[in-house]
Design a protein around this motif. Structure first.
Motif, short mmCIF file in Angstrom:
data_model
loop_
_atom_site.label_atom_id
_atom_site.label_comp_id
_atom_site.label_asym_id
_atom_site.label_seq_id
_atom_site.Cartn_x
_atom_site.Cartn_y
_atom_site.Cartn_z
N TYR A 1 -8.54 -7.04 5.76
CA TYR A 1 -9.21 -6.29 4.68
C TYR A 1 -8.90 -6.93 3.32
O TYR A 1 -9.79 -7.13 2.50
N LEU B 1 -0.47 -4.48 9.32
CA LEU B 1 -1.28 -4.67 10.53
C LEU B 1 -2.30 -5.78 10.27
O LEU B 1 -2.68 -6.04 9.13
N LYS B 2 -2.72 -6.37 11.37
CA LYS B 2 -3.70 -7.46 11.30
C LYS B 2 -4.95 -7.03 10.51
O LYS B 2 -5.46 -7.77 9.68
N GLY B 3 -5.41 -5.82 10.77
CA GLY B 3 -6.61 -5.32 10.10
C GLY B 3 -6.41 -5.12 8.60
O GLY B 3 -7.36 -5.25 7.83
N GLU B 4 -5.20 -4.80 8.20
CA GLU B 4 -4.92 -4.61 6.78
C GLU B 4 -4.98 -5.95 6.05
O GLU B 4 -5.51 -6.05 4.94
N ARG C 1 0.85 -1.19 0.00
CA ARG C 1 0.00 0.00 0.00
C ARG C 1 0.89 1.25 0.00
O ARG C 1 1.85 1.32 0.77
N SER D 1 -15.65 -1.36 -3.63
CA SER D 1 -15.06 -0.14 -3.08
C SER D 1 -13.55 -0.12 -3.27
O SER D 1 -12.92 -1.16 -3.45
N PHE D 2 -12.99 1.08 -3.28
CA PHE D 2 -11.57 1.25 -3.51
C PHE D 2 -11.13 2.48 -2.72
O PHE D 2 -11.93 3.10 -2.02
N GLY D 3 -9.90 2.84 -2.86
CA GLY D 3 -9.41 4.01 -2.13
C GLY D 3 -7.99 3.78 -1.65
O GLY D 3 -7.23 4.71 -1.43
N ILE D 4 -7.62 2.49 -1.50
CA ILE D 4 -6.23 2.17 -1.18
C ILE D 4 -5.44 2.28 -2.49
O ILE D 4 -5.86 1.78 -3.52
N GLU E 1 -10.69 -10.22 2.85
CA GLU E 1 -12.12 -10.00 2.59
C GLU E 1 -12.32 -9.57 1.14
O GLU E 1 -13.22 -10.02 0.45
N TRP F 1 -16.70 -7.28 -4.93
CA TRP F 1 -16.11 -6.14 -4.21
C TRP F 1 -16.06 -4.93 -5.14
O TRP F 1 -15.61 -5.01 -6.28
#
Lengths: 272, 263
Positions: free
Chosen positions: A86, A80-83, A66, A98-101, A89, A96
């Motif tokens: 994501y 990170l775990k959350g990344e 990223r 959505s975007f933005g990263i 998923e 899917w």
């Protein structure tokens, strides 16, 4: 001459990442067949069939590429775990949207080649991914990352949000935006002057970008300097819309002639 | 003789009522199921949703007032905006709103905020306001299982006259809903346990989706919601639109409830 004919791909292999509405793949297929007489295969979602452990590995790597600060470049560090969650998923959800990263485009391409397209890439195929994600590449001139509409190579990547966001909108749009005018009102004021998300013209625009991918693969140069040719490397929305939708012709005489030769397999590189 | 309106009570009775009431609740909530740091819209939403399912929930808020930035929109103007589908939560909470353009809704800030606070209170959430987060409590495997807190004024006065040690609150799960500051996550970063990314340029169109999608467990025992998500993961900054705060709070609550077998 036969050597050059060999560079004409055996087929277009078109993959999709996420829900690529409003792109009409069947329209693209018919267009490419008509224009090049090359076979076109509409492949499944690019992550279809990936095993659980491959998804796990790919999500880990995807989370590492990223671009968080375009001015600073890619800062490789443990995600990170959350990344990672994501990315998993996103990979698992074929619808899917959505975007933005912003992802490092060249490494993104490499990851696709390493995981979902492993053993599927070959010079004989023109493998193209149409994605719902944003990709960028580092610009040596101003030392920062820039959004890209497309990155050519193995595979070629064409980004739908990139087509909307990478070529610049009219200067006044940004000035008025900075003055605080809501984006919804500005979109209305400048309607038609730039490509928007869900734009009905998206399929038509993508035709030109797929042709750029083809020319990259065959000629090693995807672009043309003629502003009326679909191969023009547009930096502004106005230029892109002109080249893809409103040009004097679809392709300049030189590239039209090459396409004819590709179609008729009368290749004579370097097309003098 | 004119009858007095209020029942006569002495000052000491008033004092006892305050101290007894506060102490009773505080003792009970020294240990909770869900400890939420930050009483803005996402924290209130998490609290409301988990408390409705019976979780013992405490919100720690450093200010006297609850609600964070939800009282006002951009530039101190007291209208708050949400984008589709955020208005569904406004409806659920009984907050009146109007459609401005397709998919964009505006509500009165004070009305929206007070209704959300009331909804959290009605669900059973308790508050420790004027209480500031100081540190995390870590257990085996660096799992977050509580927070160290102090009175807010202690940090606002010179140390020589406010040498007050903090106290600890334990919980099964801690939520960081401290907004852009991401205080809890930053504390883990100070300890070298994780590394945040700060936040990028403002990009409201995409940041709302990303905030909701990245809401979740950032570290064992720690759920991150709202703008703290953007700071943790280096997502674009949000503009003055609150739909993502409400939906992020709801997603955080769903994750907590699932982990506790309450969904």
């Amino acid at each position: 001459m036969s050597e050059q004919i060999d560079r004409i791909p055996f087929s277009f292999e078109i993959y999709q990442e996420g829900d690529i509405t409003p792109v009409n793949l069947n329209v693209l297929k018919d267009y490419l067949k008509e224009k090049t007489a090359i076979r076109v295969f509409l492949r499944e979602n690019i992550y279809e069939g990936l095993l659980k452990e491959q998804i796990e590995k790919m999500a880990q790597k995807m989370a590492r590429i990223r671009i968080k600060e375009p001015q600073k470049g890619l800062l490789l560090k443990d995600p990170l775990k959350g990344e990672v969650a994501y990315e998993k998923e996103r990979i698992n959800d074929q619808a899917w949207r959505s975007f933005g990263i912003l992802y490092e485009g060249v490494l993104y391409q490499k990851l696709l080649a390493e995981f979902p397209l492993k053993e599927k890439l070959d010079e004989r195929y023109c493998s193209i991914l149409i994605t719902t994600q944003l990709i960028g590449t580092w610009d040596q001139n101003d030392h920062r990352y820039h959004l890209r509409t497309s990155i050519y190579g193995f595979p070629h990547i064409i980004s739908i949000p990139g087509l909307v966001l990478a070529p610049a909108k009219p200067r006044e749009f940004y000035i008025k935006r900075q003055m605080g005018l809501p984006v919804e009102i500005l979109k209305e004021e400048y309607r038609g002057k730039f490509l928007d998300h869900e734009d009905s013209r998206m399929t038509e625009v993508i035709k030109g970008y797929i042709m750029q991918a083809l020319f990259y693969q065959i000629m090693e140069n995807p672009f043309c300097e003629d502003r009326d040719c679909r191969l023009f490397n547009a930096h502004w929305q106005q230029e892109m819309i002109h080249a893809q939708l409103n040009g004097k012709y679809e392709f300049c005489p030189k590239h039209e002639s090459i396409l004819e030769k590709i179609k008729n397999r009368t290749w004579n590189y370097p097309f003098q | 003789m004119t009858k007095k309106i209020f029942t006569p009570v002495s000052e000491k009775d008033v004092t006892r009522a305050i101290v007894d009431g506060f102490a009773k609740q505080f003792i009970e909530y020294v240990e909770s199921d869900c400890l939420i740091i930050g009483g803005g819209p996402s924290g209130l939403m998490v609290g409301r949703d988990v408390a409705l399912k019976g979780l013992k929930t405490l919100i720690v808020e450093r200010n006297n007032y609850i609600g964070g930035g939800f009282w006002i929109g951009g530039y101190l103007m007291n209208k708050v905006t949400v984008r589709e589908p955020g208005q569904k939560i406004l409806e659920e909470l009984g907050i009146p709103y109007e459609e401005v353009t397709r998919g964009l809704y505006v509500a009165d800030g004070p009305h929206a905020c007070s209704k959300l606070i009331a909804a959290a209170c009605d669900a059973g959430v308790k508050f420790a306001n004027m209480t500031i987060f100081d540190d995390v409590i870590l257990r085996e495997g660096n799992r977050v299982c509580g927070a160290v807190v102090n009175w807010t004024p202690v940090q606002a006065l010179p140390r020589e006259i406010t040498c007050v040690d903090p106290i600890a609150l334990e919980a099964k799960v801690v939520v960081d809903s401290t907004g852009h500051d991401a205080f809890v996550v930053k504390k883990l970063e100070e300890r070298g346990i994780l590394k945040t990314s700060g936040y990028g340029a403002m990009w409201v169109e995409q940041s709302e989706d990303l905030v909701v999608e990245h809401t979740g467990e950032a570290h064992p025992g720690l759920i991150v919601t709202g703008m703290a998500v953007a700071t943790t993961y280096g997502l674009p900054r949000m503009g003055p639109t609150f739909g993502a705060m409400l939906l992020s709070g709801r997603k955080g609550a769903q994750i907590i409830l699932k982990a506790m077998g309450k969904n």
